[in-house]
Write a protein that holds these residues in place. Structure first.
Motif, PDB file in Angstrom:
ATOM      1  N   ARG A   1     -54.444   4.726  -0.084  1.00 46.36           N
ATOM      2  CA  ARG A   1     -53.807   5.279   1.319  1.00 46.36           C
ATOM      3  C   ARG A   1     -52.489   5.095   0.830  1.00 46.36           C
ATOM      4  N   ARG A   2     -51.852   6.340   1.562  1.00 48.10           N
ATOM      5  CA  ARG A   2     -50.419   6.672   1.596  1.00 48.10           C
ATOM      6  C   ARG A   2     -49.619   5.110   1.909  1.00 48.10           C
ATOM      7  N   PHE A   3     -50.084   4.525   3.178  1.00 51.62           N
ATOM      8  CA  PHE A   3     -49.089   3.333   3.534  1.00 51.62           C
ATOM      9  C   PHE A   3     -49.669   2.103   3.043  1.00 51.62           C
ATOM     10  N   VAL A   4     -50.209   2.232   2.061  1.00 47.34           N
ATOM     11  CA  VAL A   4     -50.886   0.798   1.583  1.00 47.34           C
ATOM     12  C   VAL A   4     -50.396   0.766  -0.010  1.00 47.34           C
ATOM     13  N   ASN A   5     -49.544  -0.299  -0.197  1.00 51.28           N
ATOM     14  CA  ASN A   5     -48.807  -0.429  -1.509  1.00 51.28           C
ATOM     15  C   ASN A   5     -49.627  -1.448  -2.498  1.00 51.28           C
TER      16      ASN A   5
ATOM     17  N   ILE B   1     -52.071  -6.695  -1.965  1.00 53.20           N
ATOM     18  CA  ILE B   1     -52.376  -5.515  -1.315  1.00 53.20           C
ATOM     19  C   ILE B   1     -51.099  -5.749  -0.083  1.00 53.20           C
ATOM     20  N   ILE B   2     -50.234  -4.674  -0.022  1.00 53.00           N
ATOM     21  CA  ILE B   2     -49.429  -5.055   1.085  1.00 53.00           C
ATOM     22  C   ILE B   2     -49.202  -3.620   1.989  1.00 53.00           C
ATOM     23  N   PRO B   3     -49.739  -3.928   3.288  1.00 51.04           N
ATOM     24  CA  PRO B   3     -49.482  -2.628   3.962  1.00 51.04           C
ATOM     25  C   PRO B   3     -48.137  -2.082   4.256  1.00 51.04           C
ATOM     26  N   ALA B   4     -47.486  -0.928   4.225  1.00 54.28           N
ATOM     27  CA  ALA B   4     -46.540  -0.691   4.509  1.00 54.28           C
ATOM     28  C   ALA B   4     -46.077  -1.017   5.981  1.00 54.28           C
ATOM     29  N   VAL B   5     -45.043  -1.298   6.300  1.00 50.49           N
ATOM     30  CA  VAL B   5     -44.183  -1.655   7.542  1.00 50.49           C
ATOM     31  C   VAL B   5     -43.261  -0.592   7.953  1.00 50.49           C
ATOM     32  N   ALA B   6     -43.798   0.087   9.261  1.00 45.38           N
ATOM     33  CA  ALA B   6     -42.774   0.941   9.694  1.00 45.38           C
ATOM     34  C   ALA B   6     -42.299   0.485  11.075  1.00 45.38           C
ATOM     35  N   GLY B   7     -41.022   1.012  11.306  1.00 44.11           N
ATOM     36  CA  GLY B   7     -40.325   0.741  12.672  1.00 44.11           C
ATOM     37  C   GLY B   7     -39.151   1.215  12.737  1.00 44.11           C
ATOM     38  N   GLY B   8     -38.247   0.760  13.780  1.00 45.16           N
ATOM     39  CA  GLY B   8     -36.862   1.074  13.722  1.00 45.16           C
ATOM     40  C   GLY B   8     -36.313   0.843  15.174  1.00 45.16           C
ATOM     41  N   CYS B   9     -35.184   1.130  15.224  1.00 45.78           N
ATOM     42  CA  CYS B   9     -34.400   0.844  16.318  1.00 45.78           C
ATOM     43  C   CYS B   9     -34.519   2.168  17.605  1.00 45.78           C
TER      44      CYS B   9
END
Length: 92
Positions: free
Chosen positions: A54-58, A84-92
């Motif tokens: 998956r694109r957002f799984v490293n 297995i590290i899921p990408a974390v998204a977010g921001g201000c």
């Protein structure tokens, strides 16, 4: 070949709450197949409908990002650590 797989919190429901499990396989694809055999449902969270990561799984084998190695064909020698590290998204 047994490897140690580090499981992120979001996927621990598949491993009975365990943060690390053992899996067998000479390649990452084989390790994921073994994880699925022993922890049903986990592969669908790591692989997309085409069977690719998956694109957002490293995923790392030891310290190497498999996207810069051989992807699912990355070798997983005995004793290796798979993270297995899921990408974390977010921001201000």
């Amino acid at each position: 070949m047994a490897v140690n797989v580090r499981i992120p919190t979001i996927l621990r429901t598949y491993t009975g709450g365990r943060s690390e499990v053992q899996a067998e396989g000479a390649t990452l694809a084989e390790v994921i197949a073994d994880l699925e055999k022993n922890h049903t449902g986990i592969a669908a969270r790591v692989l997309d409908d085409q069977g690719k990561l998956r694109r957002f799984v490293n995923v790392y084998v030891n310290d190497d990002d498999v996207r810069f190695e051989q992807g699912l064909e990355t070798a997983t020698p005995a004793g290796a650590g798979v993270s297995i590290i899921p990408a974390v998204a977010g921001g201000c």
